[in-house]
Design a protein around this motif. Sequence first.
Motif, PDB file in Angstrom:
ATOM      1  N   SER A 153      17.072  74.636  45.395  1.00  0.00           N
ATOM      2  CA  SER A 153      18.349  73.930  45.350  1.00  0.00           C
ATOM      3  C   SER A 153      19.472  74.888  45.703  1.00  0.00           C
ATOM      4  O   SER A 153      19.305  76.115  45.645  1.00  0.00           O
ATOM      5  CB  SER A 153      18.604  73.313  43.964  1.00  0.00           C
ATOM      6  N   ASN A 277      29.378  72.234  43.085  1.00  0.00           N
ATOM      7  CA  ASN A 277      28.735  70.984  43.442  1.00  0.00           C
ATOM      8  C   ASN A 277      27.261  71.288  43.664  1.00  0.00           C
ATOM      9  O   ASN A 277      26.913  72.139  44.483  1.00  0.00           O
ATOM     10  CB  ASN A 277      29.392  70.427  44.717  1.00  0.00           C
ATOM     11  N   SER A 279      24.823  68.882  44.322  1.00  0.00           N
ATOM     12  CA  SER A 279      24.140  67.738  44.917  1.00  0.00           C
ATOM     13  C   SER A 279      23.409  68.073  46.205  1.00  0.00           C
ATOM     14  O   SER A 279      22.563  67.297  46.664  1.00  0.00           O
ATOM     15  CB  SER A 279      25.143  66.621  45.195  1.00  0.00           C
ATOM     16  N   GLY A 280      23.741  69.212  46.808  1.00  0.00           N
ATOM     17  CA  GLY A 280      23.149  69.544  48.098  1.00  0.00           C
ATOM     18  C   GLY A 280      23.854  68.876  49.261  1.00  0.00           C
ATOM     19  O   GLY A 280      23.457  69.033  50.413  1.00  0.00           O
ATOM     20  N   GLU A 281      24.918  68.142  48.970  1.00  0.00           N
ATOM     21  CA  GLU A 281      25.670  67.412  49.996  1.00  0.00           C
ATOM     22  C   GLU A 281      27.129  67.846  49.957  1.00  0.00           C
ATOM     23  O   GLU A 281      27.784  67.757  48.920  1.00  0.00           O
ATOM     24  CB  GLU A 281      25.582  65.903  49.739  1.00  0.00           C
ATOM     25  N   PRO A 282      27.689  68.347  51.079  1.00  0.00           N
ATOM     26  CA  PRO A 282      29.107  68.740  51.115  1.00  0.00           C
ATOM     27  C   PRO A 282      30.025  67.584  50.734  1.00  0.00           C
ATOM     28  O   PRO A 282      29.702  66.410  50.935  1.00  0.00           O
ATOM     29  CB  PRO A 282      29.317  69.163  52.580  1.00  0.00           C
ATOM     30  N   TYR A 285      33.788  65.194  53.450  1.00  0.00           N
ATOM     31  CA  TYR A 285      33.892  63.858  54.048  1.00  0.00           C
ATOM     32  C   TYR A 285      34.593  62.868  53.125  1.00  0.00           C
ATOM     33  O   TYR A 285      35.266  61.937  53.590  1.00  0.00           O
ATOM     34  CB  TYR A 285      32.483  63.356  54.392  1.00  0.00           C
ATOM     35  N   TYR A 378      13.552  70.070  49.033  1.00  0.00           N
ATOM     36  CA  TYR A 378      14.622  70.964  49.500  1.00  0.00           C
ATOM     37  C   TYR A 378      14.565  71.116  51.019  1.00  0.00           C
ATOM     38  O   TYR A 378      15.598  71.138  51.691  1.00  0.00           O
ATOM     39  CB  TYR A 378      14.494  72.317  48.818  1.00  0.00           C
ATOM     40  N   GLU A 407      15.159  63.223  48.995  1.00  0.00           N
ATOM     41  CA  GLU A 407      16.226  63.471  48.025  1.00  0.00           C
ATOM     42  C   GLU A 407      16.211  64.943  47.656  1.00  0.00           C
ATOM     43  O   GLU A 407      15.180  65.479  47.245  1.00  0.00           O
ATOM     44  CB  GLU A 407      16.035  62.624  46.763  1.00  0.00           C
ATOM     45  N   LYS A 408      17.360  65.614  47.806  1.00  0.00           N
ATOM     46  CA  LYS A 408      17.444  67.027  47.453  1.00  0.00           C
ATOM     47  C   LYS A 408      17.629  67.177  45.938  1.00  0.00           C
ATOM     48  O   LYS A 408      18.269  66.348  45.304  1.00  0.00           O
ATOM     49  CB  LYS A 408      18.603  67.695  48.206  1.00  0.00           C
ATOM     50  N   TYR A 410      19.019  68.248  42.346  1.00  0.00           N
ATOM     51  CA  TYR A 410      20.286  68.582  41.679  1.00  0.00           C
ATOM     52  C   TYR A 410      19.915  69.443  40.486  1.00  0.00           C
ATOM     53  O   TYR A 410      19.275  68.979  39.547  1.00  0.00           O
ATOM     54  CB  TYR A 410      20.985  67.305  41.226  1.00  0.00           C
TER      55      TYR A 410
END
Length: 415
Positions: A153, A277, A279-282, A285, A378, A407-408, A410
Amino acid sequence: MQDQNKTPIYLETNGDFRMRELDKGDLDQFNALLQYAFQVTTKELFETGWAQDEIKYAKRPILEEAYVIGWFYKDRLASMIVVYHMQVNVHDNIMDMGGITGVATYPEYAGRGLIHSLMRRVLDYMNKQQMPLSFLCPYSIPFYRKMGWEICSDQLTFNVKDVQLPKARPVPGMVERVSLDSEDYHNVHSYFAFQQHGCMIRDTLSWEEYWRWDNDDMIVAVYYSREHKPLGYVAYYIANEIFHIKEMVYLNLEANYGLWNYISAHFSMITQVKGNNFSGEPMAYLFEDSEITETIAPYIMGRINNVKDFLKAFPYQVTPEDFKIHFKVHDEMAPWNEGDYMVSWHDGETSCEQVEDNQSINVVELNINTLTTMMMGYKRPTYLYDHEKLKTEYYMLTWLERLIPVEKPYFSDYF
């Protein structure tokens, strides 16, 4: 010193070096090695709100509730390792997990393979305790990679200027500040953890570890719905006109808006918001002004301790009828994992058994590192294949992509 009334049980001996399990009688030596190895001074501990007795005795529960072993040189603790018994969500399946921490050696004893032998010992322990997974926060990624752990992660950090904070959105609920041990706060995390892949299920000891090195200025604010149902929280502190977010969790979009409304309400007090953060998602956006600063760094490393148990318990995304796949696994540190594991499905049930290593079809050959990061989501199978991390026939990538949920993980805890 160890309890003099007990006869030491040595797990291994090597000249004047002896390996054994630590107990409460070793508290002083345990604490001294931790502080030396991790360069934590008494002054720094005082500055984060610790009192003298607390510094020493806060570690007592570790020796009571965790598995702690070390090498002793002539009764002096030279090297040690700690394993917590924890749980983690793997694609909605709660698995037992070994949380590894306190890996430390005095420099005068370095280069003797002490940590390597301790790692082998705890792998065997976790396998016998039926912990199919283990996680650790690495001080050296290459060091742990050699022993089978792999990145699972990321931690994304973000920096938002005060003028970039989102405009207030109308929400029916409100935010309330609560104590760090608030039941509502803990319940939100529990609900989140049970539905979020990769998230750790926190028990009392896990919560203590979560807050162990934070100062007394930490604050938790919970978002409540109109019906006063807790739906999210933000853990933070404010210093030097900066709003520092330790963790922010929300169960729906309403709570997300409500928490950002709360953060933005500090506009006159702060110049920027910095946070983590997991979540693995920037996040850029989602901001109207997306020119925020975000950085990404590896955070947690994982390892499958028992391939057979893990592959059998894994919640595959599909269960193809009468299909078989052979995972040919290489694991130098855990010989019980070495071999060919045939995973098959029949009537919606998964089975996994170790078979003779002579298969020619549906074979996926990889080491324990790659198997771990792939099954945890991952890195995807196609990515690993393209970078020659696994060997298989190209058609098998379609099956792997279908079988492993997208799904990455968390993972926000530290121990």
